[in-house]
Write a protein that holds these residues in place. Structure first.
Motif, PDB file in Angstrom:
ATOM      1  N   ALA A  51       0.833  -1.212   0.000  1.00 36.71           N
ATOM      2  CA  ALA A  51       0.000   0.000   0.000  1.00 36.71           C
ATOM      3  C   ALA A  51       0.864   1.257   0.000  1.00 36.71           C
ATOM      4  O   ALA A  51       0.536   2.240  -0.679  1.00 36.71           O
ATOM      5  CB  ALA A  51      -0.931  -0.001   1.215  1.00 36.71           C
ATOM      6  N   LEU A  52       1.957   1.231   0.738  1.00 37.32           N
ATOM      7  CA  LEU A  52       2.844   2.394   0.779  1.00 37.32           C
ATOM      8  C   LEU A  52       3.528   2.623  -0.567  1.00 37.32           C
ATOM      9  O   LEU A  52       3.676   3.765  -1.005  1.00 37.32           O
ATOM     10  CB  LEU A  52       3.883   2.249   1.888  1.00 37.32           C
ATOM     11  N   LYS A  53       3.941   1.542  -1.226  1.00 35.35           N
ATOM     12  CA  LYS A  53       4.538   1.679  -2.564  1.00 35.35           C
ATOM     13  C   LYS A  53       3.553   2.345  -3.523  1.00 35.35           C
ATOM     14  O   LYS A  53       3.920   3.241  -4.287  1.00 35.35           O
ATOM     15  CB  LYS A  53       4.945   0.312  -3.114  1.00 35.35           C
ATOM     16  N   GLN A  54       2.321   1.890  -3.491  1.00 40.09           N
ATOM     17  CA  GLN A  54       1.303   2.471  -4.379  1.00 40.09           C
ATOM     18  C   GLN A  54       1.024   3.927  -4.020  1.00 40.09           C
ATOM     19  O   GLN A  54       0.875   4.766  -4.898  1.00 40.09           O
ATOM     20  CB  GLN A  54       0.013   1.651  -4.315  1.00 40.09           C
ATOM     21  N   ALA A  55       0.970   4.229  -2.726  1.00 45.12           N
ATOM     22  CA  ALA A  55       0.717   5.608  -2.292  1.00 45.12           C
ATOM     23  C   ALA A  55       1.856   6.525  -2.725  1.00 45.12           C
ATOM     24  O   ALA A  55       1.616   7.632  -3.224  1.00 45.12           O
ATOM     25  CB  ALA A  55       0.534   5.662  -0.776  1.00 45.12           C
TER      26      ALA A  55
ATOM     27  N   VAL B 226      -3.845   3.638   2.947  1.00 40.92           N
ATOM     28  CA  VAL B 226      -2.830   3.233   3.919  1.00 40.92           C
ATOM     29  C   VAL B 226      -3.491   2.801   5.233  1.00 40.92           C
ATOM     30  O   VAL B 226      -3.095   1.801   5.835  1.00 40.92           O
ATOM     31  CB  VAL B 226      -1.807   4.369   4.140  1.00 40.92           C
ATOM     32  N   ALA B 227      -4.504   3.517   5.668  1.00 40.84           N
ATOM     33  CA  ALA B 227      -5.203   3.145   6.905  1.00 40.84           C
ATOM     34  C   ALA B 227      -5.871   1.781   6.753  1.00 40.84           C
ATOM     35  O   ALA B 227      -5.807   0.944   7.669  1.00 40.84           O
ATOM     36  CB  ALA B 227      -6.229   4.209   7.271  1.00 40.84           C
ATOM     37  N   GLN B 228      -6.487   1.538   5.613  1.00 40.96           N
ATOM     38  CA  GLN B 228      -7.135   0.247   5.371  1.00 40.96           C
ATOM     39  C   GLN B 228      -6.100  -0.875   5.349  1.00 40.96           C
ATOM     40  O   GLN B 228      -6.313  -1.940   5.919  1.00 40.96           O
ATOM     41  CB  GLN B 228      -7.929   0.266   4.063  1.00 40.96           C
ATOM     42  N   ALA B 229      -4.978  -0.637   4.686  1.00 42.88           N
ATOM     43  CA  ALA B 229      -3.917  -1.643   4.638  1.00 42.88           C
ATOM     44  C   ALA B 229      -3.349  -1.905   6.029  1.00 42.88           C
ATOM     45  O   ALA B 229      -3.093  -3.059   6.391  1.00 42.88           O
ATOM     46  CB  ALA B 229      -2.812  -1.192   3.696  1.00 42.88           C
ATOM     47  N   SER B 230      -3.178  -0.858   6.806  1.00 41.91           N
ATOM     48  CA  SER B 230      -2.661  -1.004   8.161  1.00 41.91           C
ATOM     49  C   SER B 230      -3.618  -1.831   9.016  1.00 41.91           C
ATOM     50  O   SER B 230      -3.196  -2.710   9.768  1.00 41.91           O
ATOM     51  CB  SER B 230      -2.437   0.376   8.774  1.00 41.91           C
ATOM     52  N   PHE B 231      -4.912  -1.564   8.883  1.00 36.00           N
ATOM     53  CA  PHE B 231      -5.914  -2.322   9.631  1.00 36.00           C
ATOM     54  C   PHE B 231      -5.916  -3.787   9.185  1.00 36.00           C
ATOM     55  O   PHE B 231      -5.948  -4.697  10.012  1.00 36.00           O
ATOM     56  CB  PHE B 231      -7.299  -1.697   9.447  1.00 36.00           C
TER      57      PHE B 231
END
Length: 183
Positions: A132-136, A155-160
């Motif tokens: 998710a961070l790479k895409q962001a 990022v929040a969704q990926a973190s969750f």
């Protein structure tokens, strides 16, 4: 508040509230999580003030936990100050990079957010977050008008999702990941 609670240092209270907030998030009880993160942020602020008054450096994990608490409740400037301080002491804590980028994005600084997120450690075993961070970062660096809110939501969704995935792991594996993250 009982007699013994006065004996618990602010850092201990902060850690307890941080853990309770994370567990509340796992249960999707975000109102309760916000209460715990707010209390945790206040506990860590008190702890940091005590450490600063004594000329002592707080533990990196306390700076990171406090920064995460602040990020979760929208105190992003304070979060960045704590997370930057943690990263200056130790740059190998994945959650510090993740949350510093999130706080920077929430403050409207796309370049700074991309900078933090691009330094997320490659050795981290949190593949959902890393992707998710790479895409962001790619979106923030290539878009003429980057959508910081969409990046934060992704990022929040990926973190969750990563947190739920880690929680489902066998205890010894989960503990190894937490130790590697610096907690």
């Amino acid at each position: 508040m009982g007699f013994f609670s006065k004996l618990v240092p602010p850092s201990g209270k902060g850690e307890r509230n941080f853990d309770r907030g994370m567990r509340a998030e796992l249960r999707r009880d975000f109102a309760e999580a916000e209460q715990y993160f707010s209390a945790g942020a206040d506990n860590f602020a008190e702890h940091l003030a005590l450490k600063d008054a004594k000329g002592q450096e707080p533990l990196v994990r306390h700076l990171v936990m406090g920064g995460i608490c602040c990020t979760r409740i929208g105190r992003n400037r304070e979060a960045l100050a704590w997370l930057d301080r943690a990263l200056a002491l130790r740059d190998d804590v994945p959650d510090a990079w993740l949350n510093a980028g999130y706080a920077a994005a929430k403050l409207g600084d796309a370049d700074r957010a991309a900078g933090y997120w691009s330094r997320y450690p490659q050795w981290s075993e949190e593949r959902i977050v890393a992707e998710a961070l790479k895409q962001a970062v790619r979106q923030l660096k290539t878009a003429e008008q980057p959508d910081l809110q969409a990046a934060c939501e992704a990022v929040a969704q990926a973190s969750f999702s990563q947190m739920r995935h880690n929680h489902a792991l066998p205890p010894e594996r989960r503990d190894a990941i937490l130790k590697k993250k610096g907690y």
